[in-house]
Design a protein around this motif. Structure first.
Motif, short mmCIF file in Angstrom:
data_model
loop_
_atom_site.label_atom_id
_atom_site.label_comp_id
_atom_site.label_asym_id
_atom_site.label_seq_id
_atom_site.Cartn_x
_atom_site.Cartn_y
_atom_site.Cartn_z
N GLY A 13 23.19 78.15 -12.13
CA GLY A 13 24.60 79.03 -12.56
C GLY A 13 24.62 78.55 -14.18
O GLY A 13 23.56 78.47 -14.74
N ASN A 15 25.69 75.97 -15.62
CA ASN A 15 25.79 74.90 -16.23
C ASN A 15 24.16 74.19 -16.06
O ASN A 15 23.38 74.57 -17.02
N GLY A 17 21.39 74.98 -14.29
CA GLY A 17 20.85 75.98 -14.24
C GLY A 17 20.29 76.78 -15.29
O GLY A 17 19.17 76.80 -15.84
N ARG A 36 22.88 83.37 -5.09
CA ARG A 36 23.26 84.31 -4.31
C ARG A 36 23.63 85.60 -4.84
O ARG A 36 23.12 86.47 -4.40
N ASN A 37 24.36 85.48 -5.96
CA ASN A 37 24.76 86.62 -6.67
C ASN A 37 24.47 86.40 -8.18
O ASN A 37 25.29 86.26 -9.00
N GLY A 55 19.93 79.39 -0.75
CA GLY A 55 19.13 78.39 -0.42
C GLY A 55 19.44 77.58 0.86
O GLY A 55 18.83 76.70 1.28
N LYS A 159 22.63 65.34 0.55
CA LYS A 159 21.65 64.81 -0.38
C LYS A 159 20.83 63.93 -0.05
O LYS A 159 19.60 63.65 -0.51
N1 LIG Z 1 25.07 63.60 -10.75
C1 LIG Z 1 26.26 63.93 -9.97
O1 LIG Z 1 27.00 62.89 -9.92
C2 LIG Z 1 26.42 65.18 -9.71
C3 LIG Z 1 27.95 65.67 -9.71
C4 LIG Z 1 28.21 67.09 -9.49
C5 LIG Z 1 27.34 67.90 -9.12
N2 LIG Z 1 25.93 67.49 -8.87
C6 LIG Z 1 24.84 68.34 -8.36
O2 LIG Z 1 24.45 69.22 -9.64
C7 LIG Z 1 24.01 70.44 -8.88
C8 LIG Z 1 24.71 71.63 -9.18
O3 LIG Z 1 24.79 71.64 -10.69
P1 LIG Z 1 25.70 72.82 -11.19
O4 LIG Z 1 27.04 72.85 -10.79
O5 LIG Z 1 25.62 72.41 -12.83
O6 LIG Z 1 25.04 74.30 -11.18
P2 LIG Z 1 24.78 75.24 -11.71
O7 LIG Z 1 23.75 75.57 -12.71
O8 LIG Z 1 26.15 75.87 -12.62
O9 LIG Z 1 24.73 76.49 -10.60
C9 LIG Z 1 25.08 76.40 -9.47
C10 LIG Z 1 24.57 77.77 -8.58
O10 LIG Z 1 24.40 77.57 -7.64
C11 LIG Z 1 24.60 79.02 -6.76
N3 LIG Z 1 24.49 78.45 -5.45
C12 LIG Z 1 25.69 78.15 -4.53
N4 LIG Z 1 25.30 78.25 -3.41
C13 LIG Z 1 24.09 78.80 -3.31
C14 LIG Z 1 23.13 79.05 -2.00
N5 LIG Z 1 23.28 79.08 -0.91
N6 LIG Z 1 21.88 79.44 -2.57
C15 LIG Z 1 21.68 79.79 -3.72
N7 LIG Z 1 22.34 79.55 -4.83
C16 LIG Z 1 23.57 78.97 -4.52
C17 LIG Z 1 25.87 79.34 -7.37
O11 LIG Z 1 25.67 80.76 -7.63
P3 LIG Z 1 26.03 81.84 -6.55
O12 LIG Z 1 27.37 81.80 -6.06
O13 LIG Z 1 25.75 83.15 -7.17
O14 LIG Z 1 25.06 81.51 -5.31
C18 LIG Z 1 26.19 78.71 -8.86
O15 LIG Z 1 25.91 79.37 -9.80
C19 LIG Z 1 24.14 70.18 -7.29
O16 LIG Z 1 22.78 69.85 -6.71
C20 LIG Z 1 25.25 69.11 -7.25
O17 LIG Z 1 25.02 68.46 -5.91
C21 LIG Z 1 25.59 66.10 -9.30
#
Ligand SMILES: NC(=O)c1ccc[n+]([C@@H]2O[C@H](COP(=O)([O-])OP(=O)(O)OC[C@H]3O[C@@H](n4cnc5c(N)ncnc54)[C@H](OP(=O)(O)O)[C@@H]3O)[C@@H](O)[C@H]2O)c1
Length: 239
Positions: A13, A15, A17, A36-37, A55, A159
């Motif tokens: 998404g 961030n 991605g 997904r979208n 996913g 995780k």
């Molecule tokens: N280091 C830490 O403490 C910490 C803290 C927070 C998060 N994280 C990790 O960071 C990652 C997320 O990073 P971010 O929030 O920056 O991500 P991001 O790049 O903003 O994108 C996340 C994207 O995942 C898509 N998504 C959600 N469910 C999905 C599914 N079932 N299949 C396919 N796509 C899906 C969503 O789009 P759609 O709605 O279009 O599917 C969303 O836009 C996660 O692994 C999270 O656990 C780590």
């Protein structure tokens, strides 16, 4: 003739991605970004291949790999960036999670296995190319600070599946030159990063560029790194 450099990001998404996608594009990669979208028109304008993928669904992941192979070539880098947290009704009652929410959360963890199997097939099919063969799961610290945050019980298990899959894969495919990492942004003290939306430095404010830097370091470095890879806000390895 050398093979093209290709990355598939699953769960991309705005961030992590988007920042990883732009970094790899700058480094000469053909980039496929899946969710997904996906906003297909916007992604195409940026020169990225949009992929519709869930996913949590094995077939959808396999279809996403096929699409990328057909349009860009075999991916030599795969980023599994998914995380699903459904807050339970009662925060101090881990077993209050519903069976349905637990299954959804686990399926996102299970998707990493299918993605890693597909990546392995891609890595093997382009074994003779010099391109790095790297799989990165975006992590958090839950598998390492177990049993302390009951409301994150199901996410901890999700995780944990990702972390354990990366640990086994990094160990058993290393002789083939393949690398698998569970990569986690941590704060300056090695703990959970700042998660506020207005933090000067934190996951949701500066985390995107930090992941892009850290993932590029993992992909481009000559020597192998450990499966459990932690990095800080400047994208450099922690510790
Ligand atoms: N280091 C830490 O403490 C910490 C803290 C927070 C998060 N994280 C990790 O960071 C990652 C997320 O990073 P971010 O929030 O920056 O991500 P991001 O790049 O903003 O994108 C996340 C994207 O995942 C898509 N998504 C959600 N469910 C999905 C599914 N079932 N299949 C396919 N796509 C899906 C969503 O789009 P759609 O709605 O279009 O599917 C969303 O836009 C996660 O692994 C999270 O656990 C780590």
């Amino acid at each position: 003739m050398s093979s093209p450099l290709v990355v598939l990001i699953i769960g991309g998404g705005s961030n992590v991605g988007a920042h990883v996608a732009q970094k790899l594009k700058t480094e000469g990669y053909r980039v496929a970004i899946g969710s997904r979208n996906p906003d297909s028109e916007a992604l195409k304008r940026q020169g990225l291949l949009p992929v519709s993928v869930d996913g949590a669904d094995s077939k959808s992941i396999k279809d996403a790999f096929k699409l990328v192979r057909d349009h860009l070539g075999e991916p030599n880098v795969v980023v599994y960036n998914l995380g699903l947290h459904i807050p339970p009704k009662s925060p101090n009652d881990p077993l209050a999670v519903s069976a349905e929410d637990f299954a959804k959360t686990s399926n996102v963890g299970g998707g990493v296995l299918v993605a890693a199997q597909e990546a392995l097939a891609s890595f093997r099919s382009s074994k003779n190319s010099n391109a790095p063969k790297v799989f990165i799961s975006t992590g958090n610290l839950l598998p390492f600070i177990k049993k302390t945050v009951p409301s994150f019980f199901a996410l901890d298990l999700q995780k944990g599946i990702m972390a354990t899959t990366m640990q086994y894969a990094n160990q058993f495919y290393t002789e083939e030159g393949f690398r698998f990492h569970y990569a986690t942004l941590v704060g300056p003290d090695g703990g959970i990063p700042n998660l506020s939306s207005d933090a000067k430095e934190g996951f949701f404010t500066t985390g995107g560029p930090a992941h892009a830097e850290a993932y590029w370091n993992l992909i481009s470095r000559a020597e192998a790194e450990t499966w459990d890879y932690r990095f800080t806000y400047d994208g450099k390895k922690f510790g």
